[in-house]
Design an enzyme around this catalytic site. Sequence first.
Site, PDB file in Angstrom:
ATOM      1  N   GLY A 129       0.830  -1.201   0.000  1.00 29.04           N
ATOM      2  CA  GLY A 129       0.000   0.000   0.000  1.00 29.04           C
ATOM      3  C   GLY A 129       0.860   1.243   0.000  1.00 29.04           C
ATOM      4  O   GLY A 129       1.189   1.782   1.071  1.00 29.04           O
ATOM      5  N   SER A 131       1.029   3.793  -3.356  1.00 32.30           N
ATOM      6  CA  SER A 131       0.436   4.841  -4.193  1.00 32.30           C
ATOM      7  C   SER A 131      -0.920   5.279  -3.658  1.00 32.30           C
ATOM      8  O   SER A 131      -1.683   4.475  -3.114  1.00 32.30           O
ATOM      9  CB  SER A 131       0.276   4.339  -5.627  1.00 32.30           C
ATOM     10  OG  SER A 131       1.534   4.019  -6.190  1.00 32.30           O
ATOM     11  N   GLU A 251      12.655  -3.459  -5.668  1.00 28.70           N
ATOM     12  CA  GLU A 251      11.530  -3.340  -6.584  1.00 28.70           C
ATOM     13  C   GLU A 251      11.932  -2.838  -7.961  1.00 28.70           C
ATOM     14  O   GLU A 251      11.331  -3.192  -8.967  1.00 28.70           O
ATOM     15  CB  GLU A 251      10.484  -2.397  -5.990  1.00 28.70           C
ATOM     16  CG  GLU A 251       9.263  -2.224  -6.859  1.00 28.70           C
ATOM     17  CD  GLU A 251       8.166  -1.415  -6.190  1.00 28.70           C
ATOM     18  OE1 GLU A 251       7.235  -1.006  -6.900  1.00 28.70           O
ATOM     19  OE2 GLU A 251       8.244  -1.197  -4.972  1.00 28.70           O
ATOM     20  N   ASN A 364       9.369   7.533 -14.516  1.00 31.43           N
ATOM     21  CA  ASN A 364      10.726   7.803 -14.969  1.00 31.43           C
ATOM     22  C   ASN A 364      11.191   9.202 -14.574  1.00 31.43           C
ATOM     23  O   ASN A 364      12.379   9.429 -14.327  1.00 31.43           O
ATOM     24  CB  ASN A 364      10.806   7.616 -16.491  1.00 31.43           C
ATOM     25  CG  ASN A 364      10.809   6.141 -16.865  1.00 31.43           C
ATOM     26  OD1 ASN A 364      10.330   5.308 -16.103  1.00 31.43           O
ATOM     27  ND2 ASN A 364      11.341   5.809 -18.028  1.00 31.43           N
ATOM     28  N   GLU A 365      10.246  10.152 -14.487  1.00 33.52           N
ATOM     29  CA  GLU A 365      10.628  11.502 -14.065  1.00 33.52           C
ATOM     30  C   GLU A 365      11.125  11.506 -12.619  1.00 33.52           C
ATOM     31  O   GLU A 365      12.126  12.158 -12.291  1.00 33.52           O
ATOM     32  CB  GLU A 365       9.434  12.447 -14.227  1.00 33.52           C
ATOM     33  CG  GLU A 365       9.045  12.734 -15.671  1.00 33.52           C
ATOM     34  CD  GLU A 365       8.258  11.589 -16.313  1.00 33.52           C
ATOM     35  OE1 GLU A 365       8.076  11.628 -17.539  1.00 33.52           O
ATOM     36  OE2 GLU A 365       7.827  10.664 -15.588  1.00 33.52           O
TER      37      GLU A 365
END
Length: 378
Positions: A129, A131, A251, A364-365
């Site tokens: 848990g 996002s 991850e 990616n940012e």
Amino acid sequence: MPSLPELEPGTLPPGTAGLRARVRSFLAEASFTPRCDSWLTGADPAFSRALGARGWLGMTLPARAGGHGRSPLERFVVIEELLAAGAPVAAHWIADRQVGPSLLHNGTPEQQRRFLPGIVRGECFFAIGMSEPDSGSDLASVRTRAERTRGGEHGDGWRLTGTKVWTSGAHLAHAILVLARSERGSERHAGLTQFIVPLPAEGVTIRPIASLSGEHHFNEVVFDGAFVPDALVLGKPGDGWRQVTAELAYERSGPERLLSTFLLLRLLHERGADPRALGRLLARLWALRQASLGVAGALAQGRTPDVAAALVKDLGTRFESEVIEAARDHAGAEPDPGSPDPLARALAQAVVQAPGFTLRGGTNEILRGIVARGLGVR
């Protein structure tokens, strides 16, 4: 300007060739339908239990914790073969990849005894848990609250209130590891704590989020005053940010960030696609694999290569989408999930999953921001 942390190209230890051969033999006899992105979309609890019975889950956990004491590089070999085959590993994936190591490093002996043996056997699945709605990949903006409660019928503990989204496999999980803000008004990276919530639980609602294909992998998980006893706080209250960032190295750097579309690449080769296009992709894949192996080697040495892991994830997920574009150009087949042609099916699976490649595990940012900080330019 500071340089990036050293990352030696990965090399596999002696004996892994035999391990690889055993995994391939098992896969050749197993019954499953290969698919792209199988670590997210392919859940088969029976297959997970079969891996556990062969010692291929909890591989890096020490024997004292119920694991097998193998190296991260040996685990890399097993994972690489499972993903390359498109095997259904999603049910146990999060528990094996990051929850097990996090419990080992941060959990109490009681927590380890309760959860680790089931993870190793492929019988205890976890969701993560992290996002939240409107937060994107900005974990520091966590709004799920953990409020202290004392006494009462449940004893001392915490009550969780908030919502998590894109929670992979929560509908299959036996527990969810939740990041929540436990100190009101704390700085962004402070006052965060991780909580283990066994499922199902009073005050926890799991709602399916259908993907573009209509399949159910993601979930919205709502916490409405769900009680968590002190015994299920993972690590120290307020230390959640450090724990989560350490987990993200596991991850972000594994072969799943390179191989989600490998099945499609293999089918292109078998179909005799343009050898120049295939050659370019395979050269990229080999370089990325060496970087991913290097991260696994760093983990084996007890390091936390978060910057290197961010680089691998950024480059690897973009490569996975490039495989899809090459398939569109050279496959001679249209995406069709119901086609008898395995290449058309794999292409359909990959196209549907592709929007998530550069989002899950951190956009990616966000990853480039991590690299910039590692270089000292941000």
